[in-house]
Design a protein around this motif. Sequence first.
Motif, mmCIF file in Angstrom:
data_model
loop_
_atom_site.group_PDB
_atom_site.id
_atom_site.type_symbol
_atom_site.label_atom_id
_atom_site.label_comp_id
_atom_site.label_asym_id
_atom_site.label_seq_id
_atom_site.Cartn_x
_atom_site.Cartn_y
_atom_site.Cartn_z
ATOM 1 N N ALA A 147 0.833 -1.213 0.000
ATOM 2 C CA ALA A 147 0.000 0.000 0.000
ATOM 3 C C ALA A 147 0.862 1.255 0.000
ATOM 4 C CB ALA A 147 -0.924 -0.010 1.216
ATOM 5 N N ALA A 148 1.978 1.225 0.706
ATOM 6 C CA ALA A 148 2.846 2.404 0.804
ATOM 7 C C ALA A 148 3.465 2.771 -0.531
ATOM 8 C CB ALA A 148 3.944 2.150 1.841
ATOM 9 N N ARG A 149 3.521 1.824 -1.462
ATOM 10 C CA ARG A 149 4.131 2.082 -2.770
ATOM 11 C C ARG A 149 3.124 2.561 -3.806
ATOM 12 N NH1 ARG A 149 9.215 -0.450 -3.922
ATOM 13 N NH2 ARG A 149 10.115 -1.284 -2.016
ATOM 14 N N HIS A 150 1.862 2.470 -3.519
ATOM 15 C CA HIS A 150 0.846 2.790 -4.518
ATOM 16 C C HIS A 150 0.550 4.283 -4.571
ATOM 17 C CE1 HIS A 150 -1.003 -1.518 -4.668
ATOM 18 N NE2 HIS A 150 0.194 -1.437 -5.225
ATOM 19 N N GLY A 151 0.483 4.806 -5.795
ATOM 20 C CA GLY A 151 0.024 6.171 -6.005
ATOM 21 C C GLY A 151 -1.397 6.151 -6.528
ATOM 22 N N LEU A 152 -1.971 7.312 -6.711
ATOM 23 C CA LEU A 152 -3.335 7.372 -7.253
ATOM 24 C C LEU A 152 -3.433 6.686 -8.605
ATOM 25 C CD1 LEU A 152 -4.626 10.982 -6.455
ATOM 26 C CD2 LEU A 152 -5.401 8.834 -5.435
ATOM 27 N N ASP A 153 -2.333 6.733 -9.375
ATOM 28 C CA ASP A 153 -2.390 6.159 -10.718
ATOM 29 C C ASP A 153 -2.611 4.652 -10.704
ATOM 30 O OD1 ASP A 153 0.129 5.720 -9.651
ATOM 31 O OD2 ASP A 153 1.172 5.950 -11.554
#
Length: 338
Positions: free
Chosen positions: A70-76
């Motif tokens: 989750a910490a690596r995910h951006g809105l994209d």
Amino acid sequence: MATVRAAGIRGFAEVVRELGADPEPMVRAAGLDLAVLDHDDLPIEQSRLAALLQLAADGLDCPDLGLRLAARHGLDTLGPLAVMLANSRTGADALAATERYLTLHSDALRVDRAADPDGAPGVIALRYRGHPQGPPPVQAMDAGIGFLHRALCLLFGDGYGLVEVRLSYQPAADPECYRRFYRAPVRFGAPESLLRVPERLLALPVAGAHEDLRERAEAYLRTLLPDADDMAGRIRTVVDGMLVFGAVPMDAVARALALHPRTLQRRLADRGTTFARIVDDLRRDRARHYLTATTLPFAAVSARLGFAEQATFSRACHRWWGVPPRRVRATRRALPAP
């Protein structure tokens, strides 16, 4: 069968490699194609994604793997929905867009607003719902609700005012891991998984939002909704994104549109067309563009159109126009670089 876009495991390979392992055997063991590591829009069966995360967490002795992801995910991660969220006027608009269009990212996940379970004044709950059958898959839930929190941080800043996190399962990692990730109190074994947030969040403006981008994003998202009128147009959009991977199976397109393949066939028949005809028409239109408006080699054009061999592409050109690709290209004028 519930599915989620492969973007849901974006960053998985990097996390696994950082932990000293090879992600590919894990992907295969979960019954997934290795292409899911590189192509965000491929649909993944939700249960297999959950199995992959749990398998990796257990095998690597990494109980906080879902939170790391989750910490690596951006809105994209959300594909075209990300553009609309980043350009929403307020938090309420962003939430409404999420409630309406999240199904395009996954046909099983839901985020919606509810009253605060404690009835605290000025506080509301953002519920995260998914994986309705059986006990909650901890790693997948950690990744999902963790990303909901991260999305709010990206839209409104790290200090958006998270009051408390409630999770409907027991922690896989040390509870302190969760508190560090959310920077807020975390309660486990709750009736529902949710974030308790200040109600004022709904009125906060989204920094840097552009109205024209929001309108264009929503116009595009509407073409993909399951209840949109233009079935052929929706299919063309999905097929266009899949052609580069090769043959486009109808069942894969149906899953992307949250439809049963027979339902898709029936709706197309009602409109006097077929799936095969739509794919063929799209290939013809794209071929015309690549041959007359670019200098791409014929082999590259063939690959972009999803043909297994260049010879198959040549035969298609003969069927469409009665001439080989080189004759079509001979009609072009001054061409831009590819």
